[in-house]
Design a protein around this motif. Sequence first.
Motif, PDB file in Angstrom:
ATOM      1  N   LYS A  24       7.013   5.675   0.681  1.00 15.35           N
ATOM      2  CA  LYS A  24       6.400   4.472   0.078  1.00 15.35           C
ATOM      3  C   LYS A  24       5.230   5.163  -0.559  1.00 15.35           C
ATOM      4  O   LYS A  24       4.750   4.244  -1.340  1.00 15.35           O
ATOM      5  N   ALA A  25       4.590   6.203  -0.436  1.00 13.87           N
ATOM      6  CA  ALA A  25       3.703   6.769  -1.000  1.00 13.87           C
ATOM      7  C   ALA A  25       3.774   6.724  -2.672  1.00 13.87           C
ATOM      8  O   ALA A  25       2.796   6.404  -3.391  1.00 13.87           O
ATOM      9  N   PRO A  26       4.871   7.076  -3.371  1.00 18.51           N
ATOM     10  CA  PRO A  26       4.909   7.068  -4.775  1.00 18.51           C
ATOM     11  C   PRO A  26       4.748   5.598  -5.345  1.00 18.51           C
ATOM     12  O   PRO A  26       4.555   5.415  -6.428  1.00 18.51           O
ATOM     13  N   TYR A  27       4.783   4.538  -4.396  1.00 18.44           N
ATOM     14  CA  TYR A  27       4.615   3.201  -4.947  1.00 18.44           C
ATOM     15  C   TYR A  27       3.302   2.595  -4.904  1.00 18.44           C
ATOM     16  O   TYR A  27       3.064   1.560  -5.111  1.00 18.44           O
ATOM     17  N   ALA A  28       2.402   3.612  -4.016  1.00 17.54           N
ATOM     18  CA  ALA A  28       0.966   2.952  -3.616  1.00 17.54           C
ATOM     19  C   ALA A  28       0.223   3.091  -4.936  1.00 17.54           C
ATOM     20  O   ALA A  28      -0.041   4.184  -5.675  1.00 17.54           O
ATOM     21  N   GLU A  29      -0.356   2.063  -5.394  1.00 15.59           N
ATOM     22  CA  GLU A  29      -1.161   2.052  -6.559  1.00 15.59           C
ATOM     23  C   GLU A  29      -2.698   1.560  -6.175  1.00 15.59           C
ATOM     24  O   GLU A  29      -3.641   1.958  -6.954  1.00 15.59           O
ATOM     25  N   THR A  30      -2.976   0.894  -5.501  1.00 18.45           N
ATOM     26  CA  THR A  30      -4.362   0.267  -5.182  1.00 18.45           C
ATOM     27  C   THR A  30      -4.714   0.977  -3.917  1.00 18.45           C
ATOM     28  O   THR A  30      -3.994   1.396  -2.925  1.00 18.45           O
ATOM     29  N   GLU A  31      -6.064   0.852  -3.503  1.00 16.50           N
ATOM     30  CA  GLU A  31      -6.812   1.140  -2.188  1.00 16.50           C
ATOM     31  C   GLU A  31      -5.922   0.607  -1.132  1.00 16.50           C
ATOM     32  O   GLU A  31      -5.714   1.171  -0.035  1.00 16.50           O
ATOM     33  N   ASN A  32      -5.796  -0.797  -1.221  1.00 19.55           N
ATOM     34  CA  ASN A  32      -5.050  -1.579  -0.348  1.00 19.55           C
ATOM     35  C   ASN A  32      -3.688  -1.049   0.007  1.00 19.55           C
ATOM     36  O   ASN A  32      -3.146  -1.083   1.074  1.00 19.55           O
ATOM     37  N   LEU A  37      -0.563   2.402   4.269  1.00 25.10           N
ATOM     38  CA  LEU A  37       0.197   3.471   4.754  1.00 25.10           C
ATOM     39  C   LEU A  37      -0.561   4.256   5.938  1.00 25.10           C
ATOM     40  O   LEU A  37       0.097   5.295   6.221  1.00 25.10           O
ATOM     41  N   LEU A  38      -1.562   3.891   6.316  1.00 22.61           N
ATOM     42  CA  LEU A  38      -2.128   4.573   7.496  1.00 22.61           C
ATOM     43  C   LEU A  38      -1.457   4.373   8.829  1.00 22.61           C
ATOM     44  O   LEU A  38      -0.737   3.225   8.736  1.00 22.61           O
ATOM     45  N   PRO A  39      -1.538   5.328   9.633  1.00 17.57           N
ATOM     46  CA  PRO A  39      -0.854   5.299  10.906  1.00 17.57           C
ATOM     47  C   PRO A  39      -0.587   3.960  11.670  1.00 17.57           C
ATOM     48  O   PRO A  39      -0.024   3.301  12.263  1.00 17.57           O
TER      49      PRO A  39
END
Length: 54
Positions: A24-32, A37-39
């Motif tokens: 999922k990380a490659p698709y994270a763009e904003t702080e939200n 993605l935090l545990p």
Amino acid sequence: MSLIETAKQNGIAPEDYLRCLFEKAPYAETENDWEKLLPWNIEITPYKIRGEWI
């Protein structure tokens, strides 16, 4: 505390957490997006075989 130890504290197997995080990380763009993605926020999805290893 590391993300691995935090995942364990939240009842998540580290290998499942890291797999979902790396997917999922490659698709994270904003702080939200990153906060999701935090545990304690991440949705652990089942592993799907997507093909053969080369």
